[in-house]
Design an enzyme around this catalytic site. Structure first.
Site, PDB file in Angstrom:
ATOM      1  N   THR A   1      -6.196  -5.564   6.205  1.00  0.00           N
ATOM      2  CA  THR A   1      -5.714  -4.535   5.498  1.00  0.00           C
ATOM      3  C   THR A   1      -4.397  -4.350   5.938  1.00  0.00           C
ATOM      4  O   THR A   1      -3.448  -4.530   6.903  1.00  0.00           O
ATOM      5  CB  THR A   1      -6.239  -2.819   6.019  1.00  0.00           C
ATOM      6  OG1 THR A   1      -5.225  -1.981   5.802  1.00  0.00           O
ATOM      7  CG2 THR A   1      -6.380  -2.797   7.485  1.00  0.00           C
ATOM      8  N   ILE A   2      -3.371  -4.102   4.655  1.00  0.00           N
ATOM      9  CA  ILE A   2      -1.865  -3.921   4.971  1.00  0.00           C
ATOM     10  C   ILE A   2      -1.761  -2.734   6.065  1.00  0.00           C
ATOM     11  O   ILE A   2      -0.690  -2.723   6.713  1.00  0.00           O
ATOM     12  CB  ILE A   2      -1.318  -3.813   3.376  1.00  0.00           C
ATOM     13  CG1 ILE A   2      -1.533  -2.152   3.075  1.00  0.00           C
ATOM     14  CG2 ILE A   2      -1.518  -4.969   2.597  1.00  0.00           C
ATOM     15  CD1 ILE A   2      -0.583  -1.914   1.800  1.00  0.00           C
ATOM     16  N   ASP A   3      -2.696  -1.633   5.929  1.00  0.00           N
ATOM     17  CA  ASP A   3      -2.478  -0.638   7.011  1.00  0.00           C
ATOM     18  C   ASP A   3      -2.544  -0.846   8.432  1.00  0.00           C
ATOM     19  O   ASP A   3      -1.878  -0.244   9.461  1.00  0.00           O
ATOM     20  CB  ASP A   3      -3.544   0.594   6.552  1.00  0.00           C
ATOM     21  CG  ASP A   3      -3.102   1.149   5.510  1.00  0.00           C
ATOM     22  OD1 ASP A   3      -2.392   0.997   4.588  1.00  0.00           O
ATOM     23  OD2 ASP A   3      -4.126   2.081   5.015  1.00  0.00           O
TER      24      ASP A   3
ATOM     25  N   ARG B   1      23.802   9.830  -1.199  1.00  0.00           N
ATOM     26  CA  ARG B   1      22.683  10.425  -1.596  1.00  0.00           C
ATOM     27  C   ARG B   1      21.644  10.297  -0.401  1.00  0.00           C
ATOM     28  O   ARG B   1      21.771   9.365   0.405  1.00  0.00           O
ATOM     29  CB  ARG B   1      21.894   9.684  -2.972  1.00  0.00           C
ATOM     30  CG  ARG B   1      22.697  10.124  -3.981  1.00  0.00           C
ATOM     31  CD  ARG B   1      21.818   9.268  -5.254  1.00  0.00           C
ATOM     32  NE  ARG B   1      22.301   9.616  -6.453  1.00  0.00           N
ATOM     33  CZ  ARG B   1      22.392   8.966  -7.444  1.00  0.00           C
ATOM     34  NH1 ARG B   1      21.928   7.770  -7.447  1.00  0.00           N
ATOM     35  NH2 ARG B   1      22.846   9.518  -8.735  1.00  0.00           N
TER      36      ARG B   1
ATOM     37  N   MET C   1       2.927   2.781   1.971  1.00  0.00           N
ATOM     38  CA  MET C   1       1.333   3.046   2.237  1.00  0.00           C
ATOM     39  C   MET C   1       0.981   3.370   3.752  1.00  0.00           C
ATOM     40  O   MET C   1       1.962   2.980   4.585  1.00  0.00           O
ATOM     41  CB  MET C   1       0.467   1.865   1.648  1.00  0.00           C
ATOM     42  CG  MET C   1       0.424   1.868   0.065  1.00  0.00           C
ATOM     43  SD  MET C   1      -0.673   0.827  -0.415  1.00  0.00           S
ATOM     44  CE  MET C   1      -0.849   1.224  -2.279  1.00  0.00           C
ATOM     45  N   GLY C   2      -0.181   3.675   3.854  1.00  0.00           N
ATOM     46  CA  GLY C   2      -0.368   3.944   5.235  1.00  0.00           C
ATOM     47  C   GLY C   2      -1.256   5.493   4.952  1.00  0.00           C
ATOM     48  O   GLY C   2      -0.480   6.584   5.125  1.00  0.00           O
TER      49      GLY C   2
ATOM     50  N   GLU D   1       2.334   7.399   3.037  1.00  0.00           N
ATOM     51  CA  GLU D   1       1.766   8.223   2.029  1.00  0.00           C
ATOM     52  C   GLU D   1       0.783   9.280   2.616  1.00  0.00           C
ATOM     53  O   GLU D   1       0.692  10.342   2.060  1.00  0.00           O
ATOM     54  CB  GLU D   1       1.102   7.440   1.334  1.00  0.00           C
ATOM     55  CG  GLU D   1      -0.098   6.642   1.688  1.00  0.00           C
ATOM     56  CD  GLU D   1      -0.977   5.453   0.978  1.00  0.00           C
ATOM     57  OE1 GLU D   1      -0.908   5.585  -0.104  1.00  0.00           O
ATOM     58  OE2 GLU D   1      -1.558   4.820   1.627  1.00  0.00           O
TER      59      GLU D   1
ATOM     60  N   ARG E   1      16.939  11.161  -4.145  1.00  0.00           N
ATOM     61  CA  ARG E   1      16.260  10.367  -4.962  1.00  0.00           C
ATOM     62  C   ARG E   1      14.963  10.036  -4.135  1.00  0.00           C
ATOM     63  O   ARG E   1      14.811   9.841  -3.101  1.00  0.00           O
ATOM     64  CB  ARG E   1      17.041   9.141  -5.359  1.00  0.00           C
ATOM     65  CG  ARG E   1      18.093   9.620  -6.282  1.00  0.00           C
ATOM     66  CD  ARG E   1      17.549  10.042  -7.616  1.00  0.00           C
ATOM     67  NE  ARG E   1      18.555   9.954  -8.693  1.00  0.00           N
ATOM     68  CZ  ARG E   1      19.410  11.176  -8.921  1.00  0.00           C
ATOM     69  NH1 ARG E   1      19.211  12.292  -8.223  1.00  0.00           N
ATOM     70  NH2 ARG E   1      20.428  11.263  -9.629  1.00  0.00           N
TER      71      ARG E   1
ATOM     72  N   HIS F   1       1.699  -0.042  -4.783  1.00  0.00           N
ATOM     73  CA  HIS F   1       1.183  -1.275  -4.777  1.00  0.00           C
ATOM     74  C   HIS F   1       2.109  -2.579  -4.679  1.00  0.00           C
ATOM     75  O   HIS F   1       1.454  -3.622  -4.572  1.00  0.00           O
ATOM     76  CB  HIS F   1       0.144  -1.338  -6.007  1.00  0.00           C
ATOM     77  CG  HIS F   1      -0.974  -0.170  -5.729  1.00  0.00           C
ATOM     78  ND1 HIS F   1      -0.811   1.073  -6.288  1.00  0.00           N
ATOM     79  CD2 HIS F   1      -2.383  -0.353  -5.168  1.00  0.00           C
ATOM     80  CE1 HIS F   1      -1.916   1.751  -5.910  1.00  0.00           C
ATOM     81  NE2 HIS F   1      -2.610   0.963  -5.418  1.00  0.00           N
TER      82      HIS F   1
HETATM   83  O1  F6P Z   1      -6.020   0.857   2.628  1.00  0.00           O
HETATM   84  C1  F6P Z   1      -5.177   0.173   2.095  1.00  0.00           C
HETATM   85  C2  F6P Z   1      -4.405   0.940   1.086  1.00  0.00           C
HETATM   86  O2  F6P Z   1      -3.361   0.085   0.576  1.00  0.00           O
HETATM   87  C3  F6P Z   1      -4.013   2.203   1.756  1.00  0.00           C
HETATM   88  O3  F6P Z   1      -2.744   2.320   2.272  1.00  0.00           O
HETATM   89  C4  F6P Z   1      -3.732   2.998   0.360  1.00  0.00           C
HETATM   90  O4  F6P Z   1      -3.699   4.511   0.371  1.00  0.00           O
HETATM   91  C5  F6P Z   1      -4.926   2.564  -0.415  1.00  0.00           C
HETATM   92  O5  F6P Z   1      -5.051   1.229  -0.109  1.00  0.00           O
HETATM   93  C6  F6P Z   1      -4.495   2.629  -1.790  1.00  0.00           C
HETATM   94  O6  F6P Z   1      -5.650   2.145  -2.601  1.00  0.00           O
HETATM   95  P1  F6P Z   1      -6.103   1.894  -4.253  1.00  0.00           P
HETATM   96  O7  F6P Z   1      -4.838   2.650  -4.980  1.00  0.00           O
HETATM   97  O8  F6P Z   1      -6.707   0.693  -4.441  1.00  0.00           O
HETATM   98  O9  F6P Z   1      -7.371   2.818  -4.120  1.00  0.00           O
END
Ligand code: F6P
Length: 343
Positions: free
Chosen positions: A125-127, A162, A169-170, A223, A267, A273
């Site tokens: 997972t990137i998270d 600005r 993500m996260g 996020e 901004r 993604h």
């Molecule tokens: O869990 C990994 C992740 O990249 C999160 O950071 C993100 O909230 C989620 O997947 C978004 O996934 P998708 O848009 O594919 O539902």
């Protein structure tokens, strides 16, 4: 041995490198037969697969995404005994399954193991929020992309005086935001672990701008960041078909508040993604390769119900149930380091 492989959950740079390593060592060293199931656990339930060999995995080491496809499909949603999984395993005489996935896929793998499936997990997972492993592959790539974006946003922010709000993500944790925030020199970083007070954020931006001869700022927002109760309105959560909250957009609320409370032109950039696509970094290619080799070894050592993990720079196996028991959060030490550089 006859072994099934699948990738589940959101895609992540390095998935192909894991599959490639499993296939390479499985075929060359162990003389295994590898069944690549499509679209996560859905492919096992529907019995959709392809046979994997070394040729199939050629040139995939640096390829983003997953050649097997992925989904968040959970076989327990439709049948509490997930019988279709066991039928497929039986039909092909599979000795084991290797599931490469995040929290959702690994929890499901753990449940299947409890029901008798010979399963090994590989954390992705990137998270970077899976417990027990110090790192998941994909995280380094995401941080690199986010840091590059912050560097780029900084020069345009500076030119125009600005505030730039960049959303990364996260969903439950702020590892990407904290690392990219430190690496990119963020003015302020907002993460899920630390609910923020927008009034405080705006005051600190004002103070910084009043002190500086050029006033620009970069605010990094995970996020899943949440305001402290009663400090700011946010829209209700939206869910996808698998019951996952569809996040993304908190940066727009934060930016609107900053602009209206400070008067600074603000901004928004939502990286979304872009953090998950494209080529993995060298670090992620190496980690994925090490995980793949360790996973096929774990199959032959019959370490059922375990997950490969990185600990003190070594690859080890840990019990899957411990790995999925709780999410790994940003440590107080790292957060304190990040805070030293906030406005
Ligand atoms: O869990 C990994 C992740 O990249 C999160 O950071 C993100 O909230 C989620 O997947 C978004 O996934 P998708 O848009 O594919 O539902």
């Amino acid at each position: 041995m006859q072994i099934g492989v699948l990738t589940g959950g959101g895609d992540c740079p390095g998935l192909n490198a894991v599959i490639r390593a499993v296939v390479r060592k499985g075929i060359r060293h162990y003389d295994d037969e590898l069944f690549g199931f499509h679209d996560g656990w859905k492919g096992v339930v529907d019995d959709v697969y392809e046979m994997l060999d070394i040729d199939r995995m050629q040139y995939t080491l640096n390829q983003g995404g997953t050649v097997l496809g992925t989904s968040r499909y959970n076989p327990f949603t439709y049948d509490p005994d997930a019988r279709a999984v066991f039928e497929t395993v039986e039909r092909h005489g599979l000795d084991a399954m290797i599931a490469i996935g995040g929290e959702g896929t690994l929890s499901c793998t753990q449940q299947l193991h409890r029901l008798g499936l010979n399963a090994i997990g590989v954390p992705k997972t990137i998270d970077n929020d899976i417990g027990i492993t110090e790192r998941t592959f994909g995280f380094d790539t995401a941080v690199t992309i986010a840091t590059d974006a912050i560097d780029r946003l900084r020069t345009t922010a500076e030119s125009h005086n600005r505030v730039m709000v960049v959303e990364v993500m996260g969903r439950h944790v702020g590892h990407i935001a904290t690392w990219a925030g430190i690496a990119g020199g963020a003015t302020r970083t907002l993460i899920p672990e630390e609910p923020f007070d927008i009034g405080d954020v705006c005051r600190s931006l004002k103070k910084r701008h009043e002190e500086g001869h050029r006033f620009f700022s970069v605010v990094v927002v995970a996020e899943g960041a949440k305001p402290q109760d009663g400090t700011m309105e946010i829209p209700p959560d939206v869910y996808d078909e698998f019951g996952h909250v569809r996040l993304g957009g908190i940066a727009y609320r934060v930016a609107a508040e900053i602009e209206s409370r400070t008067g600074y032109e603000t901004r928004v950039t939502v990286l979304g993604h872009t953090q998950r696509g494209g080529t993995p970094t060298a670090f992620d290619r190496v980690l994925s390769t090490r995980f793949g080799v360790a996973a096929i070894d774990a199959v032959h050592d019959e370490k059922w119900g375990s997950m490969v993990a990185l600990q003190h720079d070594d690859i080890v196996t840990v019990p899957l149930d411990e790995a999925v028991a709780e999410l790994k959060h940003v440590t107080p030490e790292l957060w304190d380091t990040a805070k030293q550089f906030f406005a």
